[in-house]
Design a protein around this motif. Structure first.
Motif, PDB file in Angstrom:
ATOM      1  N   ILE A  50     -33.900  18.352  80.841  1.00 20.68           N
ATOM      2  CA  ILE A  50     -34.567  18.088  82.134  1.00 20.68           C
ATOM      3  C   ILE A  50     -36.070  18.749  81.719  1.00 20.68           C
ATOM      4  O   ILE A  50     -37.173  18.143  82.049  1.00 20.68           O
ATOM      5  CB  ILE A  50     -34.240  18.394  83.469  1.00 20.68           C
ATOM      6  CG1 ILE A  50     -34.987  17.864  84.466  1.00 20.68           C
ATOM      7  CG2 ILE A  50     -34.098  19.875  83.551  1.00 20.68           C
ATOM      8  CD1 ILE A  50     -35.429  16.455  84.583  1.00 20.68           C
ATOM      9  N   GLN A  51     -36.180  19.980  81.246  1.00 23.58           N
ATOM     10  CA  GLN A  51     -37.406  20.419  81.207  1.00 23.58           C
ATOM     11  C   GLN A  51     -38.326  19.858  80.109  1.00 23.58           C
ATOM     12  O   GLN A  51     -39.481  19.611  80.179  1.00 23.58           O
ATOM     13  CB  GLN A  51     -37.337  21.904  80.922  1.00 23.58           C
ATOM     14  CG  GLN A  51     -36.780  22.710  81.971  1.00 23.58           C
ATOM     15  CD  GLN A  51     -37.010  24.304  81.701  1.00 23.58           C
ATOM     16  OE1 GLN A  51     -36.752  24.735  80.822  1.00 23.58           O
ATOM     17  NE2 GLN A  51     -36.713  24.969  83.230  1.00 23.58           N
ATOM     18  N   THR A  54     -39.301  16.412  81.539  1.00 25.23           N
ATOM     19  CA  THR A  54     -40.185  16.603  82.410  1.00 25.23           C
ATOM     20  C   THR A  54     -41.734  16.743  82.052  1.00 25.23           C
ATOM     21  O   THR A  54     -42.749  16.310  82.060  1.00 25.23           O
ATOM     22  CB  THR A  54     -40.077  17.603  83.536  1.00 25.23           C
ATOM     23  OG1 THR A  54     -38.831  17.106  84.185  1.00 25.23           O
ATOM     24  CG2 THR A  54     -41.239  17.887  84.428  1.00 25.23           C
ATOM     25  N   ARG A  55     -41.842  17.834  80.904  1.00 27.99           N
ATOM     26  CA  ARG A  55     -43.116  18.189  80.231  1.00 27.99           C
ATOM     27  C   ARG A  55     -43.586  16.864  79.553  1.00 27.99           C
ATOM     28  O   ARG A  55     -44.817  16.527  79.680  1.00 27.99           O
ATOM     29  CB  ARG A  55     -42.998  19.083  79.196  1.00 27.99           C
ATOM     30  CG  ARG A  55     -42.732  20.426  79.707  1.00 27.99           C
ATOM     31  CD  ARG A  55     -42.696  21.694  78.690  1.00 27.99           C
ATOM     32  NE  ARG A  55     -42.468  22.939  79.287  1.00 27.99           N
ATOM     33  CZ  ARG A  55     -41.166  23.416  79.336  1.00 27.99           C
ATOM     34  NH1 ARG A  55     -40.148  22.731  78.529  1.00 27.99           N
ATOM     35  NH2 ARG A  55     -41.030  24.548  79.761  1.00 27.99           N
ATOM     36  N   ILE A  80     -40.680  12.094  92.484  1.00 26.54           N
ATOM     37  CA  ILE A  80     -40.063  12.304  91.269  1.00 26.54           C
ATOM     38  C   ILE A  80     -38.558  11.845  91.474  1.00 26.54           C
ATOM     39  O   ILE A  80     -37.850  12.003  92.701  1.00 26.54           O
ATOM     40  CB  ILE A  80     -39.977  13.732  91.204  1.00 26.54           C
ATOM     41  CG1 ILE A  80     -41.351  14.176  90.901  1.00 26.54           C
ATOM     42  CG2 ILE A  80     -39.050  13.999  89.887  1.00 26.54           C
ATOM     43  CD1 ILE A  80     -41.312  15.862  91.131  1.00 26.54           C
ATOM     44  N   LEU A  82     -34.625  11.650  89.846  1.00 25.18           N
ATOM     45  CA  LEU A  82     -33.827  12.512  88.887  1.00 25.18           C
ATOM     46  C   LEU A  82     -32.542  11.949  88.868  1.00 25.18           C
ATOM     47  O   LEU A  82     -31.831  11.510  89.803  1.00 25.18           O
ATOM     48  CB  LEU A  82     -33.626  14.017  89.178  1.00 25.18           C
ATOM     49  CG  LEU A  82     -34.825  14.751  89.540  1.00 25.18           C
ATOM     50  CD1 LEU A  82     -34.429  16.198  90.109  1.00 25.18           C
ATOM     51  CD2 LEU A  82     -35.268  15.154  88.179  1.00 25.18           C
ATOM     52  N   ASP A  88     -30.467  19.336  88.139  1.00 29.10           N
ATOM     53  CA  ASP A  88     -31.967  19.536  87.451  1.00 29.10           C
ATOM     54  C   ASP A  88     -32.887  19.893  88.489  1.00 29.10           C
ATOM     55  O   ASP A  88     -33.930  20.181  88.032  1.00 29.10           O
ATOM     56  CB  ASP A  88     -32.148  18.118  86.774  1.00 29.10           C
ATOM     57  CG  ASP A  88     -31.419  18.017  85.327  1.00 29.10           C
ATOM     58  OD1 ASP A  88     -30.699  18.717  84.952  1.00 29.10           O
ATOM     59  OD2 ASP A  88     -31.204  16.771  84.826  1.00 29.10           O
ATOM     60  N   LEU A  92     -36.451  21.499  87.345  1.00 23.57           N
ATOM     61  CA  LEU A  92     -37.724  20.837  87.555  1.00 23.57           C
ATOM     62  C   LEU A  92     -38.614  21.870  88.492  1.00 23.57           C
ATOM     63  O   LEU A  92     -39.905  21.985  88.418  1.00 23.57           O
ATOM     64  CB  LEU A  92     -37.347  19.382  88.459  1.00 23.57           C
ATOM     65  CG  LEU A  92     -38.583  18.839  88.975  1.00 23.57           C
ATOM     66  CD1 LEU A  92     -39.320  18.326  87.767  1.00 23.57           C
ATOM     67  CD2 LEU A  92     -38.416  18.209  90.127  1.00 23.57           C
ATOM     68  N   TRP A  96     -42.686  22.885  87.882  1.00 27.05           N
ATOM     69  CA  TRP A  96     -43.528  22.041  88.632  1.00 27.05           C
ATOM     70  C   TRP A  96     -44.922  22.785  88.940  1.00 27.05           C
ATOM     71  O   TRP A  96     -45.884  22.169  88.676  1.00 27.05           O
ATOM     72  CB  TRP A  96     -43.068  21.516  89.944  1.00 27.05           C
ATOM     73  CG  TRP A  96     -43.954  20.420  90.600  1.00 27.05           C
ATOM     74  CD1 TRP A  96     -44.438  20.383  91.818  1.00 27.05           C
ATOM     75  CD2 TRP A  96     -43.896  19.042  90.003  1.00 27.05           C
ATOM     76  NE1 TRP A  96     -45.043  19.471  91.904  1.00 27.05           N
ATOM     77  CE2 TRP A  96     -44.961  18.373  91.180  1.00 27.05           C
ATOM     78  CE3 TRP A  96     -43.744  18.431  89.043  1.00 27.05           C
ATOM     79  CZ2 TRP A  96     -45.348  17.079  91.070  1.00 27.05           C
ATOM     80  CZ3 TRP A  96     -44.222  17.014  89.129  1.00 27.05           C
ATOM     81  CH2 TRP A  96     -45.202  16.343  90.009  1.00 27.05           C
ATOM     82  N   THR A 110     -38.677  14.038  96.051  1.00 24.53           N
ATOM     83  CA  THR A 110     -37.890  14.062  94.866  1.00 24.53           C
ATOM     84  C   THR A 110     -36.465  13.215  95.327  1.00 24.53           C
ATOM     85  O   THR A 110     -36.035  13.355  96.367  1.00 24.53           O
ATOM     86  CB  THR A 110     -37.472  15.423  94.529  1.00 24.53           C
ATOM     87  OG1 THR A 110     -38.556  16.187  94.333  1.00 24.53           O
ATOM     88  CG2 THR A 110     -36.603  15.375  92.976  1.00 24.53           C
ATOM     89  N   VAL A 122     -35.465  11.871  83.889  1.00 24.00           N
ATOM     90  CA  VAL A 122     -36.630  11.906  85.065  1.00 24.00           C
ATOM     91  C   VAL A 122     -37.602  10.850  84.743  1.00 24.00           C
ATOM     92  O   VAL A 122     -37.772  10.345  83.966  1.00 24.00           O
ATOM     93  CB  VAL A 122     -37.326  13.306  84.904  1.00 24.00           C
ATOM     94  CG1 VAL A 122     -37.905  13.804  83.647  1.00 24.00           C
ATOM     95  CG2 VAL A 122     -38.332  13.473  85.859  1.00 24.00           C
ATOM     96  N   ILE A 124     -41.513   9.876  87.057  1.00 22.95           N
ATOM     97  CA  ILE A 124     -42.594  10.446  87.977  1.00 22.95           C
ATOM     98  C   ILE A 124     -43.391   9.331  88.071  1.00 22.95           C
ATOM     99  O   ILE A 124     -44.120   8.783  87.246  1.00 22.95           O
ATOM    100  CB  ILE A 124     -43.151  11.643  87.586  1.00 22.95           C
ATOM    101  CG1 ILE A 124     -42.010  12.836  87.414  1.00 22.95           C
ATOM    102  CG2 ILE A 124     -44.258  12.328  88.636  1.00 22.95           C
ATOM    103  CD1 ILE A 124     -42.402  14.053  86.862  1.00 22.95           C
TER     104      ILE A 124
END
Length: 132
Positions: A50-51, A54-55, A80, A82, A88, A92, A96, A110, A122, A124
């Motif tokens: 997830i990290q 997300t990035r 967002i 998920l 997660d 997240l 954030w 979310t 994810v 967004i």
């Protein structure tokens, strides 16, 4: 209300469905939900976890915003999605605030969903406001 402007950013991620990267009306910019795909290698495997995903999504949103002369500082609202909400959500949330100036977080919703395009964890989407 002025006529909508439909933006496709040449350097932006390859769309995974038929849509514009963003649509702008009267200075409000609605950015389509972005996936954790790599614009330079759209068929490459997604980042793991997830990290990392997300990035990548934030990077893709920055490309779209930058392509129309905006940045994350113009974001007023984020949604967002998920696929593993319980697992997660905390990870997240830890990331954030680092994407925005301190004390200037956009409004946010979310949502837990059963699945996302390309098997992503994810997605967004954003609403931004062009400065007057």
């Amino acid at each position: 209300m002025s006529a909508p402007i439909y933006h496709m950013v040449a350097s932006g991620p390859r769309p995974v469905a038929p849509f514009s990267h963003a649509v702008e009306v009267d200075g409000w910019v609605f950015v389509t939900g972005q996936m954790p795909t790599n614009p330079e290698a759209p068929d490459a495997p997604l980042p793991a976890g997830i990290q990392a995903q997300t990035r990548r999504v934030i990077d893709n949103l920055k490309v779209v915003l930058g392509g129309i002369g905006l940045g994350l500082e113009h974001v007023t609202m984020a949604r967002i999605y998920l696929t593993e909400f319980e697992r997660d959500y905390d990870a997240l949330n830890a990331l954030w605030p680092g994407f925005f100036e301190p004390g200037k977080l956009p409004a946010r919703t979310t949502i837990g969903v059963t699945a996302l395009a390309v098997g992503a964890l994810v997605e967004i989407d954003l609403v931004a406001k062009r400065p007057a």
